[in-house]
Design an enzyme around this catalytic site. Structure first.
Site, PDB file in Angstrom:
ATOM      1  N   PRO A  99       2.328  15.634 -15.135  1.00 58.61           N
ATOM      2  CG  PRO A  99       0.917  14.141 -16.235  1.00 58.61           C
ATOM      3  CD  PRO A  99       1.826  15.310 -16.474  1.00 58.61           C
ATOM      4  N   GLY A 101       6.136  11.691 -11.708  1.00 59.87           N
ATOM      5  CA  GLY A 101       6.644  10.318 -11.564  1.00 59.87           C
ATOM      6  C   GLY A 101       6.102   9.343 -12.577  1.00 59.87           C
ATOM      7  N   GLY A 103       7.325   9.330 -16.052  1.00 57.22           N
ATOM      8  CA  GLY A 103       8.188   9.263 -17.247  1.00 57.22           C
ATOM      9  C   GLY A 103       8.133  10.487 -18.136  1.00 57.22           C
ATOM     10  CG  LEU A 104       4.936  12.308 -19.090  1.00 58.26           C
ATOM     11  CD1 LEU A 104       3.534  12.915 -19.071  1.00 58.26           C
ATOM     12  CD2 LEU A 104       5.308  11.915 -20.530  1.00 58.26           C
ATOM     13  N   GLY A 105       9.349  13.527 -17.219  1.00 53.18           N
ATOM     14  CA  GLY A 105      10.420  14.481 -16.899  1.00 53.18           C
ATOM     15  C   GLY A 105      10.068  15.506 -15.837  1.00 53.18           C
ATOM     16  CB  SER A 106       7.482  15.726 -13.156  1.00 47.41           C
ATOM     17  OG  SER A 106       7.791  14.506 -12.533  1.00 47.41           O
ATOM     18  CB  SER A 107      12.104  14.400 -11.133  1.00 44.70           C
ATOM     19  OG  SER A 107      13.460  14.303 -11.027  1.00 44.70           O
ATOM     20  CB  ALA A 109      10.576  19.933 -15.766  1.00 41.94           C
ATOM     21  CG  ASP A 149      15.051  12.386 -18.244  1.00 44.24           C
ATOM     22  OD1 ASP A 149      15.442  11.850 -19.303  1.00 44.24           O
ATOM     23  OD2 ASP A 149      14.264  11.838 -17.459  1.00 44.24           O
TER      24      ASP A 149
END
Ligand code: MEV
Length: 315
Positions: A99, A101, A103-107, A109, A149
């Site tokens: 998901p 934006g 806090g799970l590091g999408s940007s 990754a 990250d």
């Protein structure tokens, strides 16, 4: 030739925000991934397609003229086209099961998988160099990143990370499980980090004290991970959450979610910038299902994740 790379998302077990000011953080890669595919095209264009939109733009465009979250991909593609004096273009497809934006590091990754995929269209490249490129790409949208990250998304697993000093992988495989609940409120990491900068400026002494407490908490938590002391680790997460509340990155919604998760898990806290985004709870196989069920009738999406030990993968 199609060059593909994928990279995992992450949670920050301890130390978000403080890591920007040189305090060690503990991060963990999770088994949700971004996959980036790229290929050279005849048209002299950089085309980026993703499930959050697309960007089609000519190489050699000034970065400050580009207002898009897809800017890091443009940066990477343009860099390699110009380095190799290419008169071709690149098409990039981004697929994510992280998901965005929250806090799970999408940007991060995206930056790591993007750097891996685009670089390998042109040359053989080491993981270290991919990480360096990914951090530069991330800086096009978030100038003050600590680099934490991107580092965990590149190498996977659990690690202690310190800005300007690097990382230490924790080879021990703990027996905990993580349950994530998403407030669905998207945050801007850049904005929340700026808010903390203001808090620090207005409360120098208090911030310094919090940094010292966080440092102590992290050393203690590193030992607890290695000794599999999950209950104490959960208690430390709650302490870390208190420090995050003090610096102003939490809110009522996130705290209510943490209260819910706390009832069945060992502890819970926000992950990443805060101000919205996700919280996660620490569980083991005995309280995992109960903790997920606690969110069943709520409006928050809730799921469990495992630790990803692979990191960046190119194929
Ligand atoms: C964001 O996931 C983590 C922060 O500490 C920022 C950073 O480390 O760059 C808030």
């Amino acid at each position: 030739m199609i060059s593909k790379a994928s990279a995992p998302g992450k949670v920050i077990l301890f130390g978000e925000h403080f890591v920007v000011y040189g305090i060690k953080a503990i991060l963990c890669a999770i088994d949700k991934r971004v996959t980036v595919s790229s290929k050279k095209i005849k048209d002299k264009e950089i085309r980026i397609r993703s499930n959050i939109g697309q960007l089609i733009i000519k190489p050699n465009t000034a970065l400050d003229k580009i207002d898009s979250v897809l800017k890091p991909f443009y940066y990477l593609a343009d860099k390699f086209l110009s380095k190799h004096n290419s008169d071709e273009g690149i098409e990039i497809i981004v697929e994510s099961d992280i998901p965005l934006g929250v806090g799970l590091g999408s940007s991060s990754a995206c930056c790591v998988a993007g750097a891996g995929s685009i670089a390998k269209l042109f040359e053989d490249i080491s993981k270290e160099d991919i990480l360096e490129l990914a951090i530069k790409a991330e800086k096009t949208i978030f100038e003050n990143t600590s680099g934490a990250d991107c580092t965990v998304c590149t190498y996977g697993g659990i690690m202690a990370y310190q800005k300007n000093k690097g990382f230490e992988k924790i080879e021990y495989k703990p027996e905990f499980q993580l349950v994530i609940a998403n407030s669905n409120a998207v945050h801007s990491t850049d904005e929340v980090v700026s808010k903390v900068k203001k808090f620090k400026k207005d409360n120098e002494e208090e911030f310094l004290n919090l940094c010292k407490m966080e440092e102590k908490l992290i050393e203690e938590s590193l030992s607890q991970i290695k000794e599999n002391k999950i209950e104490s680790l959960g208690q430390n997460m709650l302490k870390n959450q208190n420090y995050l509340q003090t610096i102003g990155v939490s809110n009522k919604t996130l705290e209510d979610m943490i209260e819910t998760a706390k009832k069945t898990s060992f502890g819970a806290k926000i992950t990443g910038a805060g101000g919205g985004g996700c919280i996660f709870a620490l569980t083991d196989k005995n309280n995992l299902e109960q903790t997920i069920s606690a969110f069943t009738n709520s409006k928050y999406e809730c799921f469990s994740v495992n630790i990803d030990y692979k990191g960046l993968d190119t194929f």
